[in-house]
Design a protein around this motif. Structure first.
Motif, mmCIF file in Angstrom:
data_model
loop_
_atom_site.group_PDB
_atom_site.id
_atom_site.type_symbol
_atom_site.label_atom_id
_atom_site.label_comp_id
_atom_site.label_asym_id
_atom_site.label_seq_id
_atom_site.Cartn_x
_atom_site.Cartn_y
_atom_site.Cartn_z
ATOM 1 N N GLU A 23 56.315 54.561 10.937
ATOM 2 C CA GLU A 23 56.109 54.104 12.321
ATOM 3 C C GLU A 23 56.926 54.945 13.298
ATOM 4 O OE1 GLU A 23 55.360 49.376 11.177
ATOM 5 O OE2 GLU A 23 57.269 50.054 12.014
ATOM 6 N N ALA A 24 58.157 55.255 12.903
ATOM 7 C CA ALA A 24 59.013 56.061 13.787
ATOM 8 C C ALA A 24 58.431 57.454 13.985
ATOM 9 C CB ALA A 24 60.423 56.144 13.199
ATOM 10 N N VAL A 25 57.933 58.047 12.901
ATOM 11 C CA VAL A 25 57.314 59.377 13.020
ATOM 12 C C VAL A 25 56.074 59.309 13.903
ATOM 13 C CG1 VAL A 25 56.085 61.179 11.743
ATOM 14 C CG2 VAL A 25 58.205 60.224 10.828
ATOM 15 N N GLY A 26 55.251 58.292 13.696
ATOM 16 C CA GLY A 26 54.016 58.161 14.472
ATOM 17 C C GLY A 26 54.281 57.936 15.948
ATOM 18 N N ILE A 27 55.260 57.119 16.255
ATOM 19 C CA ILE A 27 55.563 56.844 17.672
ATOM 20 C C ILE A 27 56.127 58.082 18.350
ATOM 21 C CG2 ILE A 27 57.120 55.544 19.176
ATOM 22 C CD1 ILE A 27 56.763 53.185 17.247
ATOM 23 N N ALA A 28 56.942 58.845 17.618
ATOM 24 C CA ALA A 28 57.560 60.024 18.221
ATOM 25 C C ALA A 28 56.583 61.171 18.375
ATOM 26 C CB ALA A 28 58.756 60.471 17.377
ATOM 27 N N THR A 29 55.501 61.167 17.590
ATOM 28 C CA THR A 29 54.570 62.300 17.650
ATOM 29 C C THR A 29 53.161 61.767 17.913
ATOM 30 O OG1 THR A 29 54.342 62.207 15.240
ATOM 31 C CG2 THR A 29 55.987 63.712 16.142
ATOM 32 N N CYS A 30 52.255 62.032 17.004
ATOM 33 C CA CYS A 30 50.881 61.521 17.083
ATOM 34 C C CYS A 30 50.301 61.603 15.678
ATOM 35 C CB CYS A 30 50.056 62.332 18.082
ATOM 36 S SG CYS A 30 49.889 64.057 17.621
ATOM 37 N N GLY A 31 49.034 61.337 15.538
ATOM 38 C CA GLY A 31 48.437 61.277 14.213
ATOM 39 C C GLY A 31 48.540 62.590 13.453
ATOM 40 N N GLU A 32 47.987 63.656 14.028
ATOM 41 C CA GLU A 32 47.924 64.941 13.326
ATOM 42 C C GLU A 32 49.307 65.569 13.174
ATOM 43 O OE1 GLU A 32 45.429 66.271 11.893
ATOM 44 O OE2 GLU A 32 43.785 64.986 12.574
ATOM 45 N N VAL A 33 50.037 65.652 14.268
ATOM 46 C CA VAL A 33 51.374 66.268 14.220
ATOM 47 C C VAL A 33 52.301 65.429 13.349
ATOM 48 C CG1 VAL A 33 53.377 66.923 15.601
ATOM 49 C CG2 VAL A 33 51.070 67.326 16.476
ATOM 50 N N ARG A 73 51.817 66.168 9.700
ATOM 51 C CA ARG A 73 52.426 67.433 9.257
ATOM 52 C C ARG A 73 53.942 67.290 9.151
ATOM 53 N NH1 ARG A 73 48.465 69.666 12.781
ATOM 54 N NH2 ARG A 73 49.977 70.084 14.422
ATOM 55 N N LEU A 74 54.536 66.598 10.123
ATOM 56 C CA LEU A 74 55.988 66.391 10.075
ATOM 57 C C LEU A 74 56.360 65.532 8.870
ATOM 58 C CD1 LEU A 74 58.836 66.504 11.278
ATOM 59 C CD2 LEU A 74 58.234 64.542 12.704
ATOM 60 N N ALA A 75 55.598 64.462 8.655
ATOM 61 C CA ALA A 75 55.895 63.564 7.532
ATOM 62 C C ALA A 75 55.789 64.300 6.200
ATOM 63 C CB ALA A 75 54.946 62.362 7.565
ATOM 64 N N GLN A 76 54.846 65.223 6.109
ATOM 65 C CA GLN A 76 54.684 66.010 4.879
ATOM 66 C C GLN A 76 55.951 66.803 4.592
ATOM 67 O OE1 GLN A 76 51.456 65.711 3.568
ATOM 68 N NE2 GLN A 76 52.232 66.559 1.650
ATOM 69 N N ARG A 77 56.544 67.376 5.662
ATOM 70 C CA ARG A 77 57.776 68.150 5.481
ATOM 71 C C ARG A 77 58.943 67.252 5.107
ATOM 72 N NH1 ARG A 77 57.765 73.233 7.845
ATOM 73 N NH2 ARG A 77 59.842 73.397 6.915
ATOM 74 N N LEU A 78 58.871 65.977 5.451
ATOM 75 C CA LEU A 78 59.944 65.035 5.145
ATOM 76 C C LEU A 78 59.682 64.275 3.846
ATOM 77 C CD1 LEU A 78 60.432 63.543 8.738
ATOM 78 C CD2 LEU A 78 61.834 65.274 7.605
ATOM 79 N N ALA A 79 58.725 64.771 3.059
ATOM 80 C CA ALA A 79 58.361 64.129 1.791
ATOM 81 C C ALA A 79 57.860 62.711 1.993
ATOM 82 C CB ALA A 79 59.533 64.155 0.811
ATOM 83 N N LEU A 80 57.129 62.531 3.114
ATOM 84 C CA LEU A 80 56.519 61.223 3.390
ATOM 85 C C LEU A 80 55.005 61.418 3.494
ATOM 86 C CD1 LEU A 80 58.928 60.110 6.264
ATOM 87 C CD2 LEU A 80 58.895 59.166 3.952
ATOM 88 N N PRO A 81 54.342 61.651 2.402
ATOM 89 C CA PRO A 81 52.907 61.941 2.491
ATOM 90 C C PRO A 81 52.130 60.781 3.123
ATOM 91 C CG PRO A 81 53.549 61.499 0.221
ATOM 92 C CD PRO A 81 54.810 61.585 1.027
ATOM 93 N N THR A 82 51.311 61.105 4.093
ATOM 94 C CA THR A 82 50.496 60.092 4.777
ATOM 95 C C THR A 82 49.286 60.787 5.378
ATOM 96 O OG1 THR A 82 50.576 58.309 6.411
ATOM 97 C CG2 THR A 82 51.741 60.318 6.966
ATOM 98 N N SER A 83 48.522 60.090 6.179
ATOM 99 C CA SER A 83 47.343 60.664 6.831
ATOM 100 C C SER A 83 47.366 60.261 8.297
ATOM 101 C CB SER A 83 46.065 60.160 6.165
ATOM 102 O OG SER A 83 45.892 58.789 6.468
ATOM 103 N N PRO A 84 46.650 61.016 9.163
ATOM 104 C CA PRO A 84 46.610 60.649 10.583
ATOM 105 C C PRO A 84 46.095 59.230 10.797
ATOM 106 C CG PRO A 84 45.712 62.843 10.266
ATOM 107 C CD PRO A 84 45.922 62.273 8.914
ATOM 108 N N THR A 85 45.085 58.856 10.036
ATOM 109 C CA THR A 85 44.523 57.514 10.186
ATOM 110 C C THR A 85 45.562 56.446 9.866
ATOM 111 O OG1 THR A 85 42.432 58.430 9.462
ATOM 112 C CG2 THR A 85 42.597 56.044 9.532
ATOM 113 N N THR A 86 46.319 56.676 8.798
ATOM 114 C CA THR A 86 47.345 55.705 8.416
ATOM 115 C C THR A 86 48.418 55.588 9.486
ATOM 116 O OG1 THR A 86 46.970 56.168 6.092
ATOM 117 C CG2 THR A 86 49.053 55.144 6.662
ATOM 118 N N LEU A 87 48.843 56.747 10.010
ATOM 119 C CA LEU A 87 49.877 56.708 11.051
ATOM 120 C C LEU A 87 49.390 55.915 12.264
ATOM 121 C CD1 LEU A 87 51.634 60.185 11.335
ATOM 122 C CD2 LEU A 87 52.554 58.029 10.524
#
Ligand SMILES: [Zn+2]
Length: 422
Positions: free
Chosen positions: A110-120, A123-137
């Motif tokens: 949630e923190a990543v999604g609020i600070a960025t957006c779905g697509e970005v 990509r950020l979550a992937q670098r933080l070892a938090l695999p997810t998808s834009p839809t999920t975010l």
């Protein structure tokens, strides 16, 4: 191993074993609580029924993704009148019922999604070892609870497109806190009116200049003052300035050339020296159109495609195609000098202005009585309420101030002359 600084667990959970598979840590976790509480009657029970496993994802540990295999139990509810006979033990602070991720992983996403957006964010979550998808975010952000509306003193209201050209909603903004506080499913007056009626504390409604929201504010918050919002004021001012200047385009372009006369290249026809077939000089509109024609021909010779030319010069594709097909410039079949309706009232307005009357609305009202126009009721011919007329003149003045030198040659135009004085 009850817990680990690298993988803290709440009381009642213990790490049984850890297995590494590539970049994944598989952690077996067991519940050690002696008793659990029934979710219906909230009574404790120590009588176990069975056990089962839940697989949930957790926050990463040292760049390893973490998967928890939770061994949890089922208990009998021993309350006689409770309808739940068997229940599973809950770990609400750590894993919500039916969830496939821990609470702390959900909060991180949630923190990543609020600070960025779905697509970005993905990509950020992937670098933080938090695999997810834009839809999920996006789904997690939309599932977040909204704050209570609270007291609203100054309300901003406008429409927004759910699907441009088809579906629109209404956005309501607290102008004191600068926060969106509510959304309405359409842009009709009635829902907005009902919403405002529930907030009698509203002192000010900032809205567009359309009728629906004005009506909603008048009926839903009659105690509140209404004003046009900054966006629509600037939009109206921009349109008024463009409208005032477009008729003076040729004169504005001619002025610098007067200051520094440059002989046109031999054999090149100049738009400023062009005359119509009946011998009259081109009007401002005709000169502008001829200039665009020359621009189109130049771009065509450079090999630019029709669509790109149309986009560059701001004309329709069909016009470009027609010009290219004709092979020569065909002047527009009219010749007129643009005249503003203001011209007829120039003397009166100038005199009143010099006498100290700078109120456009008042001047317009008196103008109607002193010298009623042949076709009432718009002496300035800009907007039904006369407001745009004032904006037209005052904002033309602002532009004129910054570009005063360019305007010096077109002061014969009453509108601009007056605007400069304003
Ligand atoms: Zn129970």
């Amino acid at each position: 191993m009850s817990s680990s600084p690298f993988l803290p667990l709440p009381p009642g959970l213990e790490i049984v074993s850890v297995e590494t598979v590539d970049d994944l840590l598989k952690v077996q976790v067991a519940s050690t609580k002696e008793r659990a509480f029934c979710p219906l009657c909230h009574c404790p029970s120590e009588r176990r029924h069975s056990h089962y496993t839940r697989v949930v994802a957790d926050r990463p540990c040292a760049d390893f993704r973490v998967q928890l295999i939770l061994h949890v139990r089922k208990f009998f509810c021993e309350t006689v009148d409770c309808s739940r006979k068997i229940f599973t033990e809950r770990l609400p602070a750590f894993v919500e019922p039916w969830a496939r991720v821990t609470v702390r992983l959900r909060q991180a996403l949630e923190a990543v999604g609020i600070a960025t957006c779905g697509e970005v964010g993905t990509r950020l979550a992937q670098r933080l070892a938090l695999p997810t998808s834009p839809t999920t975010l996006l789904r997690r952000i939309m599932a977040l609870p909204t704050d209570a509306v609270g007291s609203v003193k100054q309300l901003g209201i406008d429409d927004f497109a759910l699907r441009r050209g088809r579906n629109y909603g209404t956005v309501l903004v607290d102008l004191v806190r600068h926060r969106v506080i509510d959304l309405l499913p359409d842009r009709k007056a009635e829902p907005a009116k009902v919403w405002m009626q529930a907030h009698p504390e509203i002192d000010l409604v900032s809205r567009d200049r359309g009728g629906d929201y004005a009506s909603a504010a008048s009926q839903g918050a009659p105690q509140a003052a209404q004003s046009a919002d900054r966006f629509h004021l600037v939009k109206n001012l921009t349109e008024a300035v463009q409208k005032a200047l477009v008729h003076c385009r040729a004169e504005l372009q001619r002025e610098p050339k007067r200051a520094e006369p440059v002989d046109p290249p031999a054999g090149e026809e100049s738009a400023l020296s062009s005359v119509t077939s009946d011998g009259q000089a081109y009007s401002a509109h005709q000169a502008e159109r001829y200039e665009r024609y020359q621009q189109v021909m130049a771009l065509h010779e450079q090999g630019m495609k029709t669509k790109e030319i149309a986009k560059r010069v701001g004309l329709g594709v069909r016009t470009i195609q027609r010009w290219l097909t004709q092979g020569e410039y065909v002047e527009t079949n009219y010749h007129h000098q643009h005249r503003s309706r203001f011209d007829a009232y120039e003397a009166y307005v100038m005199r009143r202005w010099d006498e100290g009357c700078h109120n456009m609305q008042l001047m317009r009202d008196k103008l109607r009585k002193v010298n009623p126009p042949a076709k009432p009721p718009r002496p300035f011919g800009v907007a039904p309420d006369g407001y745009n007329a004032a904006l037209d003149l005052s904002h033309t003045a602002l532009r004129a101030e910054s570009e005063g030198e360019r305007y010096t040659g077109v002061l014969h135009r009453p509108t601009l002359a007056f605007a400069l004085r304003v």
